[in-house]
Design an enzyme around this catalytic site. Structure first.
Site, PDB file in Angstrom:
ATOM      1  N   LYS A 223       0.851  -1.183   0.000  1.00  0.00           N
ATOM      2  CA  LYS A 223       0.000   0.000   0.000  1.00  0.00           C
ATOM      3  C   LYS A 223       0.890   1.237   0.000  1.00  0.00           C
ATOM      4  O   LYS A 223       1.431   1.635   1.027  1.00  0.00           O
ATOM      5  CB  LYS A 223      -0.927   0.036   1.212  1.00  0.00           C
ATOM      6  CG  LYS A 223      -1.924   1.191   1.153  1.00  0.00           C
ATOM      7  CD  LYS A 223      -2.182   1.775   2.523  1.00  0.00           C
ATOM      8  CE  LYS A 223      -2.772   3.170   2.422  1.00  0.00           C
ATOM      9  NZ  LYS A 223      -1.783   4.171   1.968  1.00  0.00           N
ATOM     10  N   GLU A 298       8.929   1.354  11.353  1.00  0.00           N
ATOM     11  CA  GLU A 298       9.958   2.391  11.248  1.00  0.00           C
ATOM     12  C   GLU A 298       9.211   3.713  11.342  1.00  0.00           C
ATOM     13  O   GLU A 298       8.571   4.136  10.392  1.00  0.00           O
ATOM     14  CB  GLU A 298      10.734   2.242   9.932  1.00  0.00           C
ATOM     15  CG  GLU A 298      12.021   3.048   9.908  1.00  0.00           C
ATOM     16  CD  GLU A 298      11.825   4.419   9.301  1.00  0.00           C
ATOM     17  OE1 GLU A 298      11.728   5.390  10.072  1.00  0.00           O
ATOM     18  OE2 GLU A 298      11.761   4.519   8.069  1.00  0.00           O
ATOM     19  N   CYS A 332      12.694  10.932   7.847  1.00  0.00           N
ATOM     20  CA  CYS A 332      12.581  10.549   9.263  1.00  0.00           C
ATOM     21  C   CYS A 332      13.912  10.631   9.986  1.00  0.00           C
ATOM     22  O   CYS A 332      13.947  10.623  11.217  1.00  0.00           O
ATOM     23  CB  CYS A 332      11.988   9.147   9.378  1.00  0.00           C
ATOM     24  SG  CYS A 332      12.860   7.932   8.384  1.00  0.00           S
ATOM     25  N   GLU A 429       8.779  16.259  15.574  1.00  0.00           N
ATOM     26  CA  GLU A 429       9.416  16.247  14.259  1.00  0.00           C
ATOM     27  C   GLU A 429       8.763  17.289  13.357  1.00  0.00           C
ATOM     28  O   GLU A 429       7.576  17.213  13.059  1.00  0.00           O
ATOM     29  CB  GLU A 429       9.246  14.848  13.670  1.00  0.00           C
ATOM     30  CG  GLU A 429      10.139  14.507  12.518  1.00  0.00           C
ATOM     31  CD  GLU A 429      10.015  13.037  12.135  1.00  0.00           C
ATOM     32  OE1 GLU A 429      10.974  12.510  11.551  1.00  0.00           O
ATOM     33  OE2 GLU A 429       8.967  12.422  12.416  1.00  0.00           O
TER      34      GLU A 429
END
Length: 528
Positions: A223, A298, A332, A429
């Site tokens: 996906k 992750e 990331c 973040e």
């Protein structure tokens, strides 16, 4: 809370007074016309080589959504529609799962050498179509073409690496405790894998999952993000051309909650692998408990980049620039907090600002551009809110700090000082081109600030002291540490984090273990 002391930046302010980040200084309407002409040319080339796919892939057949619904895929640099793809849901996902389940019985029984040959062919095709894949990434994701081509090489590298690792799945013979017994360990593929990938690396985050899955004998239901499905579909087309059997690779996109629930609820799916936000990762982890699936996650990061007094400042500036502004800060492992020792704080800030203001913002297809757009308006609003929160709490913007004159989702590369731990930009973040500079006094304080977060994915250290590099690397609560280097990702090394940055590792020989079950076999009555 980490105590962070505000520090003046007089020389930096003088340097930057009246300056602007480099850009393509042209009216936005002219830029849009140029982008549209480039897009038309790229689309024509992709159509000519059959890589612009706009349907899902189920059981080796290209498929529309069963109810006919579609999603528009936009070019983030211009906002223009590239094409439409099917908006799939639970029914299509369940069919893709059945297809992968049926294909598993034969794919898993192939020899490792045969699977390796298929993966190697897939890799060869990716490299042969490197330019087309890179253009497609820039088209739908926005990153500069040079970066996109680098992603193709990086992403294809996972397929090449795991093509070789397919032949190295070794078991063990255990010395028996009784003379009439033989004990050994087998490693076998876990089964059907649901692979959920993000938009920031639309090829590499798929190959990093599909490579070890297929190498170990698993089949996949992929996906991709609804923002960047076209690269995944092109990669799937190349998998078919490589001779990977129908059903081994399936691609569905559309209604994310429905697709996720279908993958989680199916007993045929034995593993979920996900790259994305920590919030979504937690939901997937909880959902996987119902059928006790294996999970690899992750998740988000809050990477510190620590600059010590003894660092080579040229190396530190180059490394921090790469760690912070690659993909316009949308990775990331981006340096989210630049933590600088007081003795070099001002000197580093001035040198870093000099480098940042040379970054050229614009359409990723334009020569010299190093900073593309943010993926969408929501991403832009998040960056703006983080910067405004910091300003409201006393931070100072010394460079950038606002939307770029190009409009759309372009944002100026930004440096913020006087950052404190209670600011959002220090706690969460930002996922954009904003570098907060935080001063520190001692090594212990730097380690405390760096570890004062729930995240633990990547960290960076710049120092010329080898003892310090070991000491700090061991003290940092992160799964990845770069020492005097800002670009650390490679297919041959394990990628993953501590704490709420996830579970498991991707890449390297350790990445294969995530797709394997361990079986112990005890054979008795062996003396007759």
């Amino acid at each position: 809370m980490a105590r962070v002391f505000p520090m003046p930046l007089r020389s930096c302010k003088l340097l930057l007074h009246g300056s602007h980040v480099s850009s393509m200084r042209r009216p936005f309407a002219i830029l849009c016309r140029q982008i549209n002409m480039e897009v038309e040319s790229v689309v024509a080339r992709l159509n000519a080589c059959g890589l612009l796919r706009s349907q899902g892939l189920i059981g080796g057949k290209w498929a529309e959504a069963y109810d006919g619904k579609t999603i528009k895929v936009h070019n983030p640099a211009s906002g223009e529609i590239i094409t439409e793809v099917p908006c799939m849901g639970a029914r299509e996902t369940n069919d893709a799962i059945v297809s992968a389940y049926d294909a598993f019985s034969s794919w898993s029984k192939l020899t490792a050498v045969d699977r390796s040959k298929c993966l190697r062919k897939w890799y060869d095709l990716m490299i042969a179509h490197k330019n087309e894949l890179g253009q497609l990434i820039t088209l739908e994701q926005g990153k500069p073409l040079k970066e996109a081509l680098g992603e193709v090489a990086y992403g294809a590298g996972f397929i090449e690496f795991f093509a070789e690792e397919a032949k190295r799945v070794y078991g063990d013979i255990i010395p028996a405790t009784l003379s009439d017994r033989r004990l050994f360990v087998l490693k076998q593929p876990v089964g059907v894998v649901g692979a959920i990938a993000p938009w920031n690396f639309p090829l590499a985050m798929i190959t990093r999952k599909a490579g070890p899955a297929l190498a170990s004998g698993c089949t996949v239901v992929i996906k991709p993000s609804e923002f960047t499905p076209l690269t995944a579909l092109a990669a799937a087309e190349l998998s078919l051309q490589a001779g990977i059997p129908p059903g081994v690779v399936n691609v569905i996109m559309g209604n994310a909650p429905e697709i996720g629930d279908a993958l989680l609820n199916s007993t045929k799916v034995r593993k979920i692998t996900f790259t994305g936000s920590t919030a979504v990762g937690k939901k997937l982890m909880a959902g996987a408990a119902g059928t006790v699936k294996k999970v690899s996650l992750e998740l988000g990061g809050n990477a510190p980049c620590i600059i010590f007094d003894d660092a080579d400042l040229d190396v530190a500036v180059r490394g921090t620039l790469a760690a912070k502004f690659r993909n316009s800060g949308q990775t990331c492992v981006c340096a989210n907090r630049v933590i600088v020792q007081e003795g070099v704080y001002e000197k580093f800030a001035v040198a870093f600002a000099n480098a940042v203001q040379k970054l050229q913002v614009g359409d990723g297809f334009s020569e010299g551009v190093t900073q593309g757009p943010l993926i969408n308006e929501a991403a832009l609003l998040k960056v703006e809110s983080f910067v405004q929160d910091a300003i409201s709490k006393g931070a100072k913007v010394v460079l950038g700090g606002k939307r770029h004159s190009l409009g759309k989702t372009f944002y100026e590369p930004t440096i913020v000082t006087n950052v404190r731990s209670e600011m959002l930009i220090s706690r969460e973040e930002v996922f954009g081109p904003v570098a907060p500079l935080i001063p520190f006094k001692t090594e212990a304080e730097a380690i405390f600030i760096a570890n004062d977060t729930n995240a633990g994915l990547a960290a960076y250290i710049f120092t010329s002291n080898i003892q310090r590099s070991w000491r700090v690397s061991e003290a940092l609560e992160y799964g990845i540490v770069g020492v005097n280097e800002g670009l650390v990702s490679t297919e041959v090394a394990p990628f993953g984090g501590f704490k709420q940055s996830g579970l498991g590792r991707e890449g390297s020989k350790y990445g294969m273990d995530e797709y394997l079950e361990m079986k112990y076999v005890c054979m008795g009555d062996m003396n007759n």
